[in-house]
Write an enzyme that holds these catalytic residues in place. Structure first.
Site, PDB file in Angstrom:
ATOM      1  N   HIS A  45       0.958  -1.281   0.016  1.00  0.00           N
ATOM      2  CA  HIS A  45       0.024  -0.045  -0.023  1.00  0.00           C
ATOM      3  C   HIS A  45       0.887   1.420  -0.084  1.00  0.00           C
ATOM      4  O   HIS A  45       0.299   2.223   0.034  1.00  0.00           O
ATOM      5  CB  HIS A  45      -0.994  -0.052   1.078  1.00  0.00           C
ATOM      6  CG  HIS A  45      -0.081   0.287   2.498  1.00  0.00           C
ATOM      7  ND1 HIS A  45       0.512  -0.626   3.039  1.00  0.00           N
ATOM      8  CD2 HIS A  45      -0.191   1.383   3.215  1.00  0.00           C
ATOM      9  CE1 HIS A  45       1.082  -0.052   4.366  1.00  0.00           C
ATOM     10  NE2 HIS A  45       0.711   1.207   4.171  1.00  0.00           N
TER      11      HIS A  45
HETATM   12  C1  UD1 Z   1      -2.002   5.531   6.065  1.00  0.00           C
HETATM   13  C2  UD1 Z   1      -0.471   5.904   6.878  1.00  0.00           C
HETATM   14  C3  UD1 Z   1       0.268   4.910   6.624  1.00  0.00           C
HETATM   15  C4  UD1 Z   1      -0.399   3.544   7.067  1.00  0.00           C
HETATM   16  C5  UD1 Z   1      -1.551   3.224   6.487  1.00  0.00           C
HETATM   17  C6  UD1 Z   1      -2.107   1.786   6.888  1.00  0.00           C
HETATM   18  C7  UD1 Z   1      -0.222   8.507   6.758  1.00  0.00           C
HETATM   19  C8  UD1 Z   1       0.522   9.262   6.048  1.00  0.00           C
HETATM   20  N1  UD1 Z   1      -0.178   7.134   6.128  1.00  0.00           N
HETATM   21  O1  UD1 Z   1      -1.839   5.473   4.870  1.00  0.00           O
HETATM   22  O2  UD1 Z   1       1.519   4.973   7.353  1.00  0.00           O
HETATM   23  O3  UD1 Z   1       0.823   2.451   6.735  1.00  0.00           O
HETATM   24  O4  UD1 Z   1      -2.340   4.330   6.773  1.00  0.00           O
HETATM   25  O5  UD1 Z   1      -3.315   1.434   6.153  1.00  0.00           O
HETATM   26  O6  UD1 Z   1      -0.775   8.705   7.613  1.00  0.00           O
HETATM   27  N2  UD1 Z   1      -9.421   5.081   2.374  1.00  0.00           N
HETATM   28  C9  UD1 Z   1     -10.504   4.364   2.474  1.00  0.00           C
HETATM   29  N3  UD1 Z   1     -11.186   4.026   3.714  1.00  0.00           N
HETATM   30  C10 UD1 Z   1     -10.636   4.328   4.851  1.00  0.00           C
HETATM   31  C11 UD1 Z   1      -9.140   5.065   4.691  1.00  0.00           C
HETATM   32  C12 UD1 Z   1      -8.623   5.529   3.664  1.00  0.00           C
HETATM   33  O7  UD1 Z   1     -10.954   4.209   1.517  1.00  0.00           O
HETATM   34  O8  UD1 Z   1     -10.934   4.100   5.777  1.00  0.00           O
HETATM   35  C13 UD1 Z   1      -8.725   5.483   0.870  1.00  0.00           C
HETATM   36  C14 UD1 Z   1      -9.015   6.954   0.948  1.00  0.00           C
HETATM   37  O9  UD1 Z   1      -9.236   7.010  -0.582  1.00  0.00           O
HETATM   38  C15 UD1 Z   1      -7.784   7.608   1.185  1.00  0.00           C
HETATM   39  C16 UD1 Z   1      -6.778   6.543   0.966  1.00  0.00           C
HETATM   40  O10 UD1 Z   1      -7.331   5.263   1.294  1.00  0.00           O
HETATM   41  O11 UD1 Z   1      -7.496   8.626   0.352  1.00  0.00           O
HETATM   42  C17 UD1 Z   1      -5.606   6.786   1.735  1.00  0.00           C
HETATM   43  O12 UD1 Z   1      -5.741   6.802   3.163  1.00  0.00           O
HETATM   44  P1  UD1 Z   1      -4.859   7.472   4.009  1.00  0.00           P
HETATM   45  O13 UD1 Z   1      -5.241   7.647   5.487  1.00  0.00           O
HETATM   46  O14 UD1 Z   1      -4.657   9.108   3.611  1.00  0.00           O
HETATM   47  O15 UD1 Z   1      -3.554   6.996   3.915  1.00  0.00           O
HETATM   48  P2  UD1 Z   1      -3.001   5.388   3.953  1.00  0.00           P
HETATM   49  O16 UD1 Z   1      -2.627   5.126   2.435  1.00  0.00           O
HETATM   50  O17 UD1 Z   1      -4.102   4.682   4.428  1.00  0.00           O
END
Ligand code: UD1
Length: 374
Positions: A213
């Site tokens: 991811h």
């Molecule tokens: C975040 C953390 C990363 C961790 C990862 C584990 C940061 C910078 N990154 O990355 O260190 O390893 O979590 O999962 O804090 N989304 C959903 N559902 C959710 C949450 C997110 O669909 O419940 C999607 C959204 O499109 C969102 C994308 O995932 O924009 C990314 O989510 P985000 O929390 O920004 O970063 P992660 O890639 O999950």
């Protein structure tokens, strides 16, 4: 828990935080709740499969406060968490004894910044880890959080060294072990039942688990396409179970790669899994292919070979003494390692000091000494 006890704010935001918060809550309870616990969920992760399932399985109480910040760019997400945490802290009277943040996600850094600016002390659990790769958002989060935290709880020796090299006051630094391993040890029996590979028609040691991811692997089309081809080749040797993170799922769709990856059935795409099912499947896997930080630790503890598709790691002990090998985007190297795994000649790994299931207990004892009042 008496009303007169000082308040302690625990902040959780994203999936990898939840397994670190659970043992802290358990250890606080076991110590007779020396603090009035206030659990704050920032809402960085919000899908049931990325959040609620972890609270249920790990026995984390319902958050006292839900900030609902959701997804967004780094600036927006960080800003929203800071604003909301600041408002909550200001509303607390008397002010809390301290704020505990865990890990390295945006919520971790944002909550730490909001607290310290109000003069509320911050404890960082999993302090001092450094990948020395500032293109990783988590590396910035780690550096900033550690720079402002008052108590720095460290999982492995390298963390202590990094903090001291950066000029941290040695009096703030405590090597306590790894709370994520606390959770693993606590949950392993239930995990083996929940993550029985037979449910997927597989037997122990007869499959691999994949998780990817990181933006560096999944955000760019060319890189993700190469990863997909590598996984297809790897799945020629053994079936691969791939629980797909929402970020990765979105990119696979956008670049039209989902069908290509699933074609032939060697790589089985699954929704994000709960903690126990994931851990159970990992524990019985022949190999794990990942870019996760946490999985490098979990596989090292479980002695499962871990091919890590990153150039750097903030957890070097998992390479030095554990089962992780960094391959970056060198897929030929990864395939060579897979050969070694299949031949039984991959490194076995060894025991890691302080990964004993009691890290959270040590942290709570220390918090009571530091912030527990007169
Ligand atoms: C975040 C953390 C990363 C961790 C990862 C584990 C940061 C910078 N990154 O990355 O260190 O390893 O979590 O999962 O804090 N989304 C959903 N559902 C959710 C949450 C997110 O669909 O419940 C999607 C959204 O499109 C969102 C994308 O995932 O924009 C990314 O989510 P985000 O929390 O920004 O970063 P992660 O890639 O999950």
């Amino acid at each position: 828990m008496s009303d007169a006890a000082p308040a302690l704010v625990l902040v959780a935001g994203a999936r990898p935080n939840f397994m670190k918060i659970a043992p802290l809550v358990r250890a606080l309870r076991a110590a007779g709740d020396p603090f009035r616990r206030v659990l704050v969920h920032t809402g960085q992760h919000y899908d049931a499969g990325m959040s609620a399932v972890f609270f249920e399985e790990l026995g984390i109480p319902e958050p006292d406060v839900h900030l609902g910040v959701g997804s967004g760019g780094h600036g927006a997400q960080t800003g929203r968490v800071m604003e909301a945490v600041e408002a909550r802290l200001l509303a607390m009277d008397p002010a809390p004894a301290g704020v505990v943040v865990v890990g390295d996600v945006n919520s971790t850094m944002a909550a730490a910044l909001a607290a310290v600016k109000l003069g509320v002390p911050v404890a960082h659990v999993e302090a001092g880890l450094r990948s020395f790769d500032r293109t990783m958002p988590e590396e910035i989060n780690r550096i900033v959080t550690d720079a402002v935290a008052d108590l720095l709880y460290v999982t492995e020796r390298s963390g202590e060294e990094n903090l001291l090299r950066e000029g941290a006051d040695p009096a703030k630094v405590r090597l306590v072990g790894d709370v994520m391993i606390d959770t693993l040890i606590h949950e392993l029996p239930a995990a083996r039942a929940a993550g029985d590979p037979a449910r997927h028609g597989l037997s122990p040691g007869g499959y691999g688990v994949v998780t990817l991811h990181r933006p560096s692997n999944v955000d760019g089309e060319e890189r993700l396409r190469a990863v997909v081809e590598f996984l297809r080749r790897a799945s020629g040797r053994l079936p691969l179970l791939f629980p797909v993170h929402p970020r990765t799922g979105e990119r696979l769709e956008r670049f039209g790669l989902r069908e290509r990856l699933a074609e032939g059935g060697g790589v089985r795409l699954l929704p994000p899994l709960g903690y126990r099912e994931n851990l159970g499947l990992v524990a019985s896997a022949k190999v794990v292919i990942t870019d996760s930080g946490g999985l490098q630790e979990e596989t090292s503890f479980l002695r499962v070979p871990c091919i890590t598709m990153r150039d750097t790691t903030e957890r070097p002990i998992t390479v030095e003494r554990g089962t992780s090998t960094l391959v970056g985007s060198d897929h030929a190297r990864a395939e060579g390692l897979l050969d070694a795994v299949m031949a039984g000649s991959y490194k076995a790994g060894g025991e890691i000091p302080g990964w004993d299931g009691r890290a959270a207990g040590r942290i709570v004892e220390d918090l009571v000494r530091e912030w527990g009042g007169p």
